[in-house]
Design a protein around this motif. Structure first.
Motif, PDB file in Angstrom:
ATOM      1  N   GLY A  38       0.892  -1.210   0.039  1.00 22.34           N
ATOM      2  CA  GLY A  38       0.083   0.004   0.107  1.00 22.34           C
ATOM      3  C   GLY A  38       0.937   1.129  -0.055  1.00 22.34           C
ATOM      4  O   GLY A  38       2.146   1.378  -0.416  1.00 22.34           O
ATOM      5  N   ASN A  39       0.435   2.246   0.453  1.00 22.71           N
ATOM      6  CA  ASN A  39       1.074   3.536   0.517  1.00 22.71           C
ATOM      7  C   ASN A  39       1.872   3.551   1.747  1.00 22.71           C
ATOM      8  O   ASN A  39       1.505   3.261   2.793  1.00 22.71           O
ATOM      9  CB  ASN A  39      -0.004   4.763   0.441  1.00 22.71           C
ATOM     10  N   LYS A 120       0.011  -2.288  14.874  1.00 21.05           N
ATOM     11  CA  LYS A 120      -0.852  -2.157  14.049  1.00 21.05           C
ATOM     12  C   LYS A 120      -2.346  -1.767  14.364  1.00 21.05           C
ATOM     13  O   LYS A 120      -2.513  -1.627  15.583  1.00 21.05           O
ATOM     14  CB  LYS A 120      -0.951  -3.679  13.462  1.00 21.05           C
ATOM     15  N   LYS A 121      -3.040  -1.145  13.250  1.00 20.39           N
ATOM     16  CA  LYS A 121      -4.496  -0.750  13.675  1.00 20.39           C
ATOM     17  C   LYS A 121      -5.130  -1.414  12.744  1.00 20.39           C
ATOM     18  O   LYS A 121      -4.852  -1.411  11.434  1.00 20.39           O
ATOM     19  CB  LYS A 121      -4.481   0.530  13.621  1.00 20.39           C
ATOM     20  N   TYR A 127      -5.410  -3.338   7.580  1.00 23.03           N
ATOM     21  CA  TYR A 127      -4.630  -2.967   8.820  1.00 23.03           C
ATOM     22  C   TYR A 127      -3.661  -1.752   8.402  1.00 23.03           C
ATOM     23  O   TYR A 127      -3.008  -1.866   7.231  1.00 23.03           O
ATOM     24  CB  TYR A 127      -3.710  -4.245   9.198  1.00 23.03           C
ATOM     25  N   THR A 128      -3.132  -1.031   9.294  1.00 17.49           N
ATOM     26  CA  THR A 128      -1.952  -0.118   9.246  1.00 17.49           C
ATOM     27  C   THR A 128      -0.940  -0.978   9.987  1.00 17.49           C
ATOM     28  O   THR A 128      -1.130  -1.489  10.772  1.00 17.49           O
ATOM     29  CB  THR A 128      -2.421   1.238   9.683  1.00 17.49           C
ATOM     30  N   LEU A 148       4.769   4.455   8.176  1.00 18.33           N
ATOM     31  CA  LEU A 148       3.532   4.011   8.424  1.00 18.33           C
ATOM     32  C   LEU A 148       2.891   3.511   7.165  1.00 18.33           C
ATOM     33  O   LEU A 148       3.093   3.928   5.964  1.00 18.33           O
ATOM     34  CB  LEU A 148       2.368   5.366   8.833  1.00 18.33           C
ATOM     35  N   VAL A 149       2.503   2.119   6.929  1.00 18.39           N
ATOM     36  CA  VAL A 149       1.952   1.440   6.070  1.00 18.39           C
ATOM     37  C   VAL A 149       0.582   1.456   5.896  1.00 18.39           C
ATOM     38  O   VAL A 149       0.121   0.948   6.842  1.00 18.39           O
ATOM     39  CB  VAL A 149       2.786   0.061   5.730  1.00 18.39           C
ATOM     40  N   LEU A 150      -0.029   2.142   5.010  1.00 16.83           N
ATOM     41  CA  LEU A 150      -1.605   1.961   4.979  1.00 16.83           C
ATOM     42  C   LEU A 150      -2.152   1.130   3.906  1.00 16.83           C
ATOM     43  O   LEU A 150      -1.325   0.684   2.921  1.00 16.83           O
ATOM     44  CB  LEU A 150      -2.063   3.210   4.317  1.00 16.83           C
ATOM     45  N   PRO A 151      -3.108   0.449   4.142  1.00 18.35           N
ATOM     46  CA  PRO A 151      -3.591  -0.739   3.162  1.00 18.35           C
ATOM     47  C   PRO A 151      -3.872  -0.152   1.985  1.00 18.35           C
ATOM     48  O   PRO A 151      -4.451   1.071   1.494  1.00 18.35           O
ATOM     49  CB  PRO A 151      -4.978  -1.181   3.744  1.00 18.35           C
ATOM     50  N   LYS A 152      -4.155  -0.746   0.915  1.00 14.28           N
ATOM     51  CA  LYS A 152      -4.604  -0.532  -0.667  1.00 14.28           C
ATOM     52  C   LYS A 152      -6.006  -0.730  -0.527  1.00 14.28           C
ATOM     53  O   LYS A 152      -6.530  -1.332  -1.350  1.00 14.28           O
ATOM     54  CB  LYS A 152      -3.850  -1.479  -1.346  1.00 14.28           C
TER      55      LYS A 152
END
Length: 182
Positions: A38-39, A120-121, A127-128, A148-152
């Protein structure tokens, strides 16, 4: 076993890789980029302290408020501390005149040998993941990496668009405060 869509921190920066920010610069804020997960928002900083000293301070999220006003964190249960599965309350300052934004997350990884802590959240459909790493460098220096990895998915993309630049600024301020406190 990771949950579907959960990032494996080793996939982002393999163990023993060089510090993403390199040794020639004091600080570098990474651009927001896309990955297979993701981003990703990331900040790197070379710190003038041994990796073990930085790790000791960074490993305890409950101590963050003692050296920065950008981010505060606390585990919810007394005595639980920094252990995998601990619930953690985060508050991050993103805008100057707006109070800190809160988030409830779970510590998902602690690796003292590799100096990685991550939480994670759960979002609506994914999940982030927020890993932090320390890499030892030459001459008693270390490299701190936070991301921070954001989901796609829609919520990940929306978060990325609305808050990405502010999150980068907050991460950079946190890394600067961490460095200055050592």
């Amino acid at each position: 076993m990771p949950l579907q869509g959960q990032v494996q921190t080793e996939d982002l920066f393999p163990p023993n890789s060089l510090c993403p920010c390199g040794q020639e610069k004091k600080s570098k804020t990474c651009k927001i980029y896309n990955s297979a997960y993701g981003n990703v928002l990331a900040v790197n900083r070379v710190i003038e302290s041994e990796a073990s000293v930085v790790w000791e301070k960074m490993r305890d999220p409950n101590s963050y408020e003692s050296f920065t006003d950008v981010l505060s964190a606390s585990t919810e249960e007394d005595g639980e501390g920094s252990v995998v599965g601990a619930k953690i309350k985060l508050k991050i300052k993103l805008w100057k005149h707006i109070p800190k934004i809160g988030s409830k997350e779970i510590i998902s990884k602690i690796d003292d040998e590799k100096m990685i802590i991550s939480w994670k959240k759960k979002m609506q459909s994914g999940y982030t993941e927020r890993p932090q790493f320390i890499y030892p460098l030459e001459d008693g220096k270390s490299c701190y990496v936070t991301m921070l990895v954001l989901p796609k998915n829609f919520m990940g993309k929306l978060t990325y668009k609305i808050m990405g630049a502010q999150l980068i600024k907050a991460f950079d301020a946190f890394s600067r405060d961490l460095s200055d406190s050592l």
